[in-house]
Motif scaffolding. Structure first.
Motif, PDB file in Angstrom:
ATOM      1  N   LYS A 101       1.016  -1.647  -0.037  1.00 16.96           N
ATOM      2  CA  LYS A 101      -0.192   0.086   0.348  1.00 16.96           C
ATOM      3  C   LYS A 101       0.987   1.300   0.283  1.00 16.96           C
ATOM      4  O   LYS A 101       0.728   2.266  -0.675  1.00 16.96           O
ATOM      5  CB  LYS A 101      -0.771   0.075   1.496  1.00 16.96           C
ATOM      6  N   GLU A 102       1.273   1.167   0.497  1.00 19.78           N
ATOM      7  CA  GLU A 102       2.778   2.084   0.868  1.00 19.78           C
ATOM      8  C   GLU A 102       3.170   2.889  -0.310  1.00 19.78           C
ATOM      9  O   GLU A 102       3.951   3.007  -1.135  1.00 19.78           O
ATOM     10  CB  GLU A 102       3.544   2.362   2.094  1.00 19.78           C
ATOM     11  N   VAL A 103       4.203   1.514  -1.375  1.00 20.97           N
ATOM     12  CA  VAL A 103       4.660   1.814  -2.022  1.00 20.97           C
ATOM     13  C   VAL A 103       4.150   2.406  -3.580  1.00 20.97           C
ATOM     14  O   VAL A 103       3.851   3.315  -4.156  1.00 20.97           O
ATOM     15  CB  VAL A 103       5.256   0.107  -2.813  1.00 20.97           C
ATOM     16  N   SER A 104       2.321   1.827  -3.483  1.00 16.05           N
ATOM     17  CA  SER A 104       1.875   2.654  -4.142  1.00 16.05           C
ATOM     18  C   SER A 104       1.086   4.032  -3.884  1.00 16.05           C
ATOM     19  O   SER A 104       1.152   4.447  -5.142  1.00 16.05           O
ATOM     20  CB  SER A 104       0.327   1.553  -4.542  1.00 16.05           C
ATOM     21  N   LYS A 105       1.008   4.079  -2.662  1.00 12.99           N
ATOM     22  CA  LYS A 105       0.382   5.237  -2.755  1.00 12.99           C
ATOM     23  C   LYS A 105       1.966   6.363  -3.133  1.00 12.99           C
ATOM     24  O   LYS A 105       2.401   7.895  -3.801  1.00 12.99           O
ATOM     25  CB  LYS A 105       0.657   5.261  -0.928  1.00 12.99           C
ATOM     26  N   VAL A 106       3.074   6.209  -2.839  1.00 15.64           N
ATOM     27  CA  VAL A 106       4.567   6.721  -3.419  1.00 15.64           C
ATOM     28  C   VAL A 106       4.457   7.025  -4.605  1.00 15.64           C
ATOM     29  O   VAL A 106       4.811   7.735  -5.253  1.00 15.64           O
ATOM     30  CB  VAL A 106       6.057   5.971  -2.740  1.00 15.64           C
ATOM     31  N   ALA A 107       3.972   5.510  -5.766  1.00 15.52           N
ATOM     32  CA  ALA A 107       4.398   5.378  -7.096  1.00 15.52           C
ATOM     33  C   ALA A 107       3.216   7.080  -7.826  1.00 15.52           C
ATOM     34  O   ALA A 107       3.474   7.405  -8.339  1.00 15.52           O
ATOM     35  CB  ALA A 107       3.704   4.429  -7.558  1.00 15.52           C
ATOM     36  N   GLU A 108       2.001   6.946  -6.612  1.00 14.60           N
ATOM     37  CA  GLU A 108       0.664   7.931  -7.500  1.00 14.60           C
ATOM     38  C   GLU A 108       1.618   9.465  -6.952  1.00 14.60           C
ATOM     39  O   GLU A 108       1.044  10.109  -7.798  1.00 14.60           O
ATOM     40  CB  GLU A 108      -0.259   7.753  -6.358  1.00 14.60           C
ATOM     41  N   GLU A 109       1.894   9.704  -5.851  1.00  9.78           N
ATOM     42  CA  GLU A 109       2.507  11.086  -5.253  1.00  9.78           C
ATOM     43  C   GLU A 109       3.839  11.172  -6.563  1.00  9.78           C
ATOM     44  O   GLU A 109       3.603  12.420  -6.905  1.00  9.78           O
ATOM     45  CB  GLU A 109       3.059  10.733  -3.724  1.00  9.78           C
ATOM     46  N   ILE A 110       4.568   9.930  -6.787  1.00 11.52           N
ATOM     47  CA  ILE A 110       5.798  10.893  -7.771  1.00 11.52           C
ATOM     48  C   ILE A 110       5.031  10.783  -9.367  1.00 11.52           C
ATOM     49  O   ILE A 110       4.565  11.588  -9.474  1.00 11.52           O
ATOM     50  CB  ILE A 110       6.542   8.965  -8.380  1.00 11.52           C
ATOM     51  N   GLU A 111       4.359   9.707  -9.661  1.00 11.23           N
ATOM     52  CA  GLU A 111       3.266  10.715 -10.826  1.00 11.23           C
ATOM     53  C   GLU A 111       2.343  11.411 -11.111  1.00 11.23           C
ATOM     54  O   GLU A 111       2.245  12.458 -11.905  1.00 11.23           O
ATOM     55  CB  GLU A 111       2.282   9.505 -11.301  1.00 11.23           C
ATOM     56  N   ARG A 112       1.388  11.757 -10.001  1.00 15.35           N
ATOM     57  CA  ARG A 112       1.222  13.368  -9.895  1.00 15.35           C
ATOM     58  C   ARG A 112       1.957  14.592  -9.747  1.00 15.35           C
ATOM     59  O   ARG A 112       1.978  15.586 -10.329  1.00 15.35           O
ATOM     60  CB  ARG A 112       0.536  13.635  -8.286  1.00 15.35           C
ATOM     61  N   GLN A 113       3.168  14.644  -9.549  1.00 14.30           N
ATOM     62  CA  GLN A 113       4.010  15.381  -8.929  1.00 14.30           C
ATOM     63  C   GLN A 113       5.303  15.649 -10.669  1.00 14.30           C
ATOM     64  O   GLN A 113       5.918  16.662 -10.697  1.00 14.30           O
ATOM     65  CB  GLN A 113       5.761  15.428  -8.063  1.00 14.30           C
ATOM     66  N   PHE A 114       4.986  14.399 -10.713  1.00 21.77           N
ATOM     67  CA  PHE A 114       6.251  14.780 -12.483  1.00 21.77           C
ATOM     68  C   PHE A 114       5.359  13.787 -13.608  1.00 21.77           C
ATOM     69  O   PHE A 114       5.767  12.539 -14.042  1.00 21.77           O
ATOM     70  CB  PHE A 114       7.434  13.501 -11.509  1.00 21.77           C
ATOM     71  N   PRO A 115       4.280  14.639 -13.478  1.00 23.36           N
ATOM     72  CA  PRO A 115       3.576  13.660 -14.791  1.00 23.36           C
ATOM     73  C   PRO A 115       4.161  13.609 -16.450  1.00 23.36           C
ATOM     74  O   PRO A 115       4.868  14.629 -16.789  1.00 23.36           O
ATOM     75  CB  PRO A 115       2.929  14.908 -15.200  1.00 23.36           C
ATOM     76  N   ASP A 116       4.156  12.217 -16.902  1.00 25.15           N
ATOM     77  CA  ASP A 116       5.191  12.119 -17.763  1.00 25.15           C
ATOM     78  C   ASP A 116       3.509  12.758 -19.029  1.00 25.15           C
ATOM     79  O   ASP A 116       2.850  12.503 -19.551  1.00 25.15           O
ATOM     80  CB  ASP A 116       4.876  10.623 -18.360  1.00 25.15           C
ATOM     81  N   THR A 117       4.122  14.315 -19.484  1.00 28.29           N
ATOM     82  CA  THR A 117       3.295  14.889 -20.893  1.00 28.29           C
ATOM     83  C   THR A 117       4.027  15.234 -22.040  1.00 28.29           C
ATOM     84  O   THR A 117       3.116  15.400 -23.032  1.00 28.29           O
ATOM     85  CB  THR A 117       3.271  16.543 -20.091  1.00 28.29           C
ATOM     86  N   THR A 118       5.043  14.027 -22.176  1.00 27.54           N
ATOM     87  CA  THR A 118       5.692  14.407 -23.610  1.00 27.54           C
ATOM     88  C   THR A 118       4.840  13.121 -24.350  1.00 27.54           C
ATOM     89  O   THR A 118       5.164  12.063 -23.489  1.00 27.54           O
ATOM     90  CB  THR A 118       6.964  14.791 -23.278  1.00 27.54           C
ATOM     91  N   PHE A 119       4.933  13.402 -25.736  1.00 29.91           N
ATOM     92  CA  PHE A 119       4.691  11.576 -26.483  1.00 29.91           C
ATOM     93  C   PHE A 119       5.394  11.504 -27.062  1.00 29.91           C
ATOM     94  O   PHE A 119       6.042  13.096 -27.722  1.00 29.91           O
ATOM     95  CB  PHE A 119       2.377  12.273 -26.967  1.00 29.91           C
ATOM     96  N   GLU A 120       5.898  10.895 -27.433  1.00 26.86           N
ATOM     97  CA  GLU A 120       7.246  10.517 -28.658  1.00 26.86           C
ATOM     98  C   GLU A 120       6.594   9.355 -29.616  1.00 26.86           C
ATOM     99  O   GLU A 120       5.530   8.483 -29.771  1.00 26.86           O
ATOM    100  CB  GLU A 120       7.918   9.821 -27.907  1.00 26.86           C
ATOM    101  N   PHE A 121       6.452  10.438 -30.781  1.00 20.41           N
ATOM    102  CA  PHE A 121       5.578   9.635 -31.920  1.00 20.41           C
ATOM    103  C   PHE A 121       6.587   8.885 -32.954  1.00 20.41           C
ATOM    104  O   PHE A 121       8.232   9.561 -33.435  1.00 20.41           O
ATOM    105  CB  PHE A 121       4.773  10.408 -33.046  1.00 20.41           C
ATOM    106  N   ILE A 122       6.070   7.696 -33.428  1.00 21.58           N
ATOM    107  CA  ILE A 122       7.543   7.007 -34.296  1.00 21.58           C
ATOM    108  C   ILE A 122       6.594   7.019 -35.384  1.00 21.58           C
ATOM    109  O   ILE A 122       5.998   6.457 -35.698  1.00 21.58           O
ATOM    110  CB  ILE A 122       7.478   5.758 -33.526  1.00 21.58           C
ATOM    111  N   ASP A 123       7.447   7.225 -36.713  1.00 22.98           N
ATOM    112  CA  ASP A 123       6.369   7.016 -37.506  1.00 22.98           C
ATOM    113  C   ASP A 123       7.487   5.327 -39.214  1.00 22.98           C
ATOM    114  O   ASP A 123       8.425   6.184 -39.160  1.00 22.98           O
ATOM    115  CB  ASP A 123       7.563   8.534 -38.807  1.00 22.98           C
ATOM    116  N   PHE A 124       6.607   4.286 -38.761  1.00 21.09           N
ATOM    117  CA  PHE A 124       7.178   3.344 -39.092  1.00 21.09           C
ATOM    118  C   PHE A 124       6.211   4.010 -41.014  1.00 21.09           C
ATOM    119  O   PHE A 124       6.823   2.775 -42.040  1.00 21.09           O
ATOM    120  CB  PHE A 124       6.498   2.358 -38.842  1.00 21.09           C
ATOM    121  N   SER A 125       5.995   4.566 -41.444  1.00 19.56           N
ATOM    122  CA  SER A 125       5.493   4.409 -43.000  1.00 19.56           C
ATOM    123  C   SER A 125       6.778   4.684 -44.266  1.00 19.56           C
ATOM    124  O   SER A 125       6.608   4.163 -44.942  1.00 19.56           O
ATOM    125  CB  SER A 125       4.793   5.683 -42.648  1.00 19.56           C
TER     126      SER A 125
END
Length: 133
Positions: A101-125
């Motif tokens: 439970k504690e590990v889950s809470k820590v992971a949620e807090e890290i995700e909240r404080q450091f959201p991954d807002t960048t997206f990487e697009f790979i063009d395979f065409s």
């Protein structure tokens, strides 16, 4: 008076000569400074009491060497293993649930404080240009 049969003494199922031989062989595995320490502090390979004390001290040094080779992660795992000896299965399960439970809470807090807002697009065409040597 009846004579008592002399029973051979043993230590860890070894005779006196076997313990002496073990001490001699294992002493060679020690660091030079530890070998000198044993000599300076009067540890000798003669006489039952001295042989046993030397055997135990050499084992202590060798055990210390094993711990020196552990990584930090291995030390924590070893400490956890030793600690679990004194707990029953129910206490271990309870601790593991709380830890999860504690590990889950820590992971949620890290995700909240450091959201991954960048997206990487790979063009395979597009086809990759082949190069030959």
């Amino acid at each position: 008076m009846a004579k008592q049969k002399n029973k051979k003494k043993s230590f860890n199922k070894m005779s006196y000569c076997e313990v002496q031989s073990s001490n001699s062989n294992k002493r060679k595995l020690l660091h030079k400074k530890d070998q000198k320490w044993l000599k300076d502090n009067g540890y000798k390979n003669v006489g039952w009491e001295q042989v046993i004390k030397l055997y135990q001290k050499i084992e202590d040094f060798l055990e210390k060497y094993k711990l020196e080779d552990f990584t930090l992660e291995e030390l924590f795992l070893e400490a956890d293993h030793v600690g679990n000896k004194y707990l029953d299965k129910q206490e271990i399960d309870s601790f593991n649930q709380k830890l999860a439970k504690e590990v889950s809470k820590v992971a949620e807090e890290i995700e909240r404080q450091f959201p991954d807002t960048t997206f990487e697009f790979i063009d395979f065409s597009q086809k990759i240009k082949k190069s030959y040597r």
